[in-house]
Design a protein around this motif. Structure first.
Motif, PDB file in Angstrom:
ATOM      1  N   ALA A 205       0.834  -1.206   0.000  1.00  0.00           N
ATOM      2  CA  ALA A 205       0.000   0.000   0.000  1.00  0.00           C
ATOM      3  C   ALA A 205       0.868   1.256   0.000  1.00  0.00           C
ATOM      4  O   ALA A 205       0.609   2.210  -0.749  1.00  0.00           O
ATOM      5  N   PHE A 206       1.904   1.273   0.826  1.00  0.00           N
ATOM      6  CA  PHE A 206       2.800   2.432   0.855  1.00  0.00           C
ATOM      7  C   PHE A 206       3.486   2.618  -0.500  1.00  0.00           C
ATOM      8  O   PHE A 206       3.670   3.750  -0.965  1.00  0.00           O
ATOM      9  N   LYS A 207       3.865   1.505  -1.133  1.00  0.00           N
ATOM     10  CA  LYS A 207       4.494   1.589  -2.450  1.00  0.00           C
ATOM     11  C   LYS A 207       3.523   2.162  -3.482  1.00  0.00           C
ATOM     12  O   LYS A 207       3.874   3.065  -4.258  1.00  0.00           O
ATOM     13  N   ILE A 208       2.307   1.651  -3.486  1.00  0.00           N
ATOM     14  CA  ILE A 208       1.310   2.105  -4.462  1.00  0.00           C
ATOM     15  C   ILE A 208       1.004   3.583  -4.277  1.00  0.00           C
ATOM     16  O   ILE A 208       1.033   4.369  -5.232  1.00  0.00           O
ATOM     17  N   PHE A 209       0.721   3.990  -3.051  1.00  0.00           N
ATOM     18  CA  PHE A 209       0.289   5.366  -2.813  1.00  0.00           C
ATOM     19  C   PHE A 209       1.411   6.369  -3.065  1.00  0.00           C
ATOM     20  O   PHE A 209       1.170   7.471  -3.560  1.00  0.00           O
ATOM     21  N   SER A 210       2.642   5.991  -2.731  1.00  0.00           N
ATOM     22  CA  SER A 210       3.755   6.911  -2.986  1.00  0.00           C
ATOM     23  C   SER A 210       4.050   7.003  -4.480  1.00  0.00           C
ATOM     24  O   SER A 210       4.289   8.094  -5.009  1.00  0.00           O
ATOM     25  N   ALA A 211       4.018   5.869  -5.183  1.00  0.00           N
ATOM     26  CA  ALA A 211       4.287   5.880  -6.623  1.00  0.00           C
ATOM     27  C   ALA A 211       3.187   6.601  -7.396  1.00  0.00           C
ATOM     28  O   ALA A 211       3.456   7.262  -8.400  1.00  0.00           O
ATOM     29  N   GLU A 212       1.949   6.479  -6.921  1.00  0.00           N
ATOM     30  CA  GLU A 212       0.829   7.144  -7.580  1.00  0.00           C
ATOM     31  C   GLU A 212       0.719   8.611  -7.192  1.00  0.00           C
ATOM     32  O   GLU A 212      -0.127   9.335  -7.713  1.00  0.00           O
ATOM     33  N   GLN A 213       1.558   9.038  -6.261  1.00  0.00           N
ATOM     34  CA  GLN A 213       1.652  10.442  -5.860  1.00  0.00           C
ATOM     35  C   GLN A 213       0.303  11.008  -5.410  1.00  0.00           C
ATOM     36  O   GLN A 213      -0.122  12.087  -5.844  1.00  0.00           O
ATOM     37  N   VAL A 214      -0.370  10.264  -4.539  1.00  0.00           N
ATOM     38  CA  VAL A 214      -1.644  10.755  -4.012  1.00  0.00           C
ATOM     39  C   VAL A 214      -1.387  11.939  -3.088  1.00  0.00           C
ATOM     40  O   VAL A 214      -0.309  12.073  -2.494  1.00  0.00           O
ATOM     41  N   ASP A 215      -2.381  12.815  -2.968  1.00  0.00           N
ATOM     42  CA  ASP A 215      -2.252  13.957  -2.062  1.00  0.00           C
ATOM     43  C   ASP A 215      -2.304  13.521  -0.606  1.00  0.00           C
ATOM     44  O   ASP A 215      -1.651  14.117   0.254  1.00  0.00           O
ATOM     45  N   VAL A 216      -3.095  12.489  -0.335  1.00  0.00           N
ATOM     46  CA  VAL A 216      -3.226  12.005   1.039  1.00  0.00           C
ATOM     47  C   VAL A 216      -3.523  10.513   1.019  1.00  0.00           C
ATOM     48  O   VAL A 216      -4.256  10.025   0.154  1.00  0.00           O
ATOM     49  N   ALA A 217      -2.913   9.780   1.953  1.00  0.00           N
ATOM     50  CA  ALA A 217      -3.144   8.341   2.092  1.00  0.00           C
ATOM     51  C   ALA A 217      -3.824   8.088   3.429  1.00  0.00           C
ATOM     52  O   ALA A 217      -3.314   8.507   4.475  1.00  0.00           O
ATOM     53  N   ILE A 218      -4.966   7.425   3.395  1.00  0.00           N
ATOM     54  CA  ILE A 218      -5.690   7.082   4.619  1.00  0.00           C
ATOM     55  C   ILE A 218      -5.421   5.619   4.916  1.00  0.00           C
ATOM     56  O   ILE A 218      -5.767   4.736   4.117  1.00  0.00           O
ATOM     57  N   MET A 219      -4.795   5.350   6.057  1.00  0.00           N
ATOM     58  CA  MET A 219      -4.348   4.000   6.398  1.00  0.00           C
ATOM     59  C   MET A 219      -5.097   3.494   7.627  1.00  0.00           C
ATOM     60  O   MET A 219      -5.018   4.086   8.707  1.00  0.00           O
ATOM     61  N   GLU A 220      -5.807   2.391   7.457  1.00  0.00           N
ATOM     62  CA  GLU A 220      -6.495   1.757   8.581  1.00  0.00           C
ATOM     63  C   GLU A 220      -5.576   0.729   9.229  1.00  0.00           C
ATOM     64  O   GLU A 220      -5.005  -0.132   8.549  1.00  0.00           O
ATOM     65  N   VAL A 221      -5.438   0.809  10.542  1.00  0.00           N
ATOM     66  CA  VAL A 221      -4.660  -0.179  11.290  1.00  0.00           C
ATOM     67  C   VAL A 221      -5.319  -1.546  11.148  1.00  0.00           C
ATOM     68  O   VAL A 221      -6.546  -1.668  11.151  1.00  0.00           O
ATOM     69  N   GLY A 222      -4.493  -2.580  11.026  1.00  0.00           N
ATOM     70  CA  GLY A 222      -5.038  -3.924  10.921  1.00  0.00           C
ATOM     71  C   GLY A 222      -5.417  -4.501  12.271  1.00  0.00           C
ATOM     72  O   GLY A 222      -6.539  -4.963  12.483  1.00  0.00           O
ATOM     73  N   LEU A 223      -4.479  -4.464  13.227  1.00  0.00           N
ATOM     74  CA  LEU A 223      -4.714  -5.025  14.559  1.00  0.00           C
ATOM     75  C   LEU A 223      -3.909  -4.226  15.569  1.00  0.00           C
ATOM     76  O   LEU A 223      -2.701  -4.039  15.409  1.00  0.00           O
ATOM     77  N   GLY A 224      -4.581  -3.744  16.598  1.00  0.00           N
ATOM     78  CA  GLY A 224      -3.886  -3.001  17.649  1.00  0.00           C
ATOM     79  C   GLY A 224      -3.470  -1.630  17.168  1.00  0.00           C
ATOM     80  O   GLY A 224      -4.289  -0.777  16.856  1.00  0.00           O
ATOM     81  N   GLY A 225      -2.167  -1.417  17.091  1.00  0.00           N
ATOM     82  CA  GLY A 225      -1.650  -0.126  16.666  1.00  0.00           C
ATOM     83  C   GLY A 225      -0.148  -0.048  16.835  1.00  0.00           C
ATOM     84  O   GLY A 225       0.592   0.187  15.892  1.00  0.00           O
TER      85      GLY A 225
END
Length: 298
Positions: A205-225
């Protein structure tokens, strides 16, 4: 155990079939290019260097009645190989070598791209996925380009990766998937094994969003934090905690205070953090953790 190549979930085949199934074989290598301009990815061509991965209808390795897996099915097979057979109850909340994530980030050369991403990081028990979706919708309708990472998926793993509210297409997914998978595969050692299923998807996800140069990435935690794979981001724009309750107690703890402490692990020094109203025990822990890092937190 058998793994669905579509959903990534474990399933149990008949006992006789388990005995007949060969060990997992890695997918054939691909030639691929991550272009300089994201718009070029849709025209990517994949070229195999070896015999396509095949399997017979009954799961065996007979030469007759073999069917060739599609490139996407091969990717799902490779992804499924990252699923561990351990149960959650077998793990204590020690991070399961969380430091490995920084090794993976370095191998994938994601340190600088992640530092440049504007990330909204959301943890919680109930409503964290909805919070992420609402945040994405608001920002997108204000003119920002968005990337959204949520879990789990219902049918297709690509549901977890959305660009401007659109599920990532297969061509882009395959390009980024094989780049990350093969780059990591070339660098693995006894000390740095391949990442587990969710960790790989978070890195992807980090690779995709950085390569696609999004203005903002919203990341949901999977478990805990605290020890979640999404927590490799060191300076999010803002952190959020949705409603807390008793979840994953074998890992996060037996009290709301302990659980809140793990969720608060996403807080960063100087970064604003918000929460919905919480039970008193949980709210006290969130406020204590937040005040140590930011006077205006919560």
């Amino acid at each position: 155990m058998n793994v669905s190549p579509t959903t990534g979930y474990l399933r149990s085949p008949p006992y006789q079939q388990c005995l007949q199934q060969p060990p997992h074989k890695p997918p054939p290598p691909y030639t691929y290019i991550i272009p300089n301009r994201p718009s070029q990815i849709s025209s990517l061509q994949f070229q195999q260097h070896s015999t396509p991965l095949t399997m017979s209808p009954d799961g065996g390795n007979e030469s007759m009645n073999q069917t060739t897996l599609s490139p996407y099915e091969e990717a799902m097979s490779a992804l499924s190989s990252l699923i561990t057979t351990r149960t959650r109850a077998e793990k204590s909340n020690t991070g399961d070598r969380f430091d490995l994530l920084y090794d993976y980030v370095k191998i994938l050369e994601l340190e600088e791209p992640i530092s440049k991403l504007k990330v909204i990081h959301v943890a919680g028990t109930k409503g964290k996925g909805s919070t992420c979706v609402f945040s994405e919708s608001i920002l997108r309708n204000c003119g920002f380009s968005t990337g959204l990472f949520t879990s789990p998926h219902l049918i297709d793993v690509r549901e977890r990766f959305r660009l401007n509210d659109t599920e990532i297409c297969q061509d882009k997914f395959l390009a980024y998937f094989w780049w990350c998978y093969n780059t990591l595969k070339e660098k693995v050692t006894d000390d740095i094994p391949m990442p587990t299923y969710f960790r790989f998807l978070a890195l992807l996800a980090f690779k995709i969003f950085s390569a696609e140069q999004v203005d903002v990435a919203i990341m949901e935690v999977g478990l805990g934090g605290r020890y979640d794979a999404t927590n490799v981001v060191k300076a999010p724009v803002v952190c959020g905690i949705s409603s807390l309750g008793y979840d994953h107690m074998e890992i996060l703890g037996n009290t709301l205070g302990q659980i809140a402490g793990e969720k608060a692990g996403i807080f960063k020094e100087g970064i604003p953090a918000f929460t919905v109203p919480q039970p008193e025990e949980a709210m006290c822990v969130l406020q204590q953790n937040g005040s140590k890092l930011n006077k205006n937190c919560l």
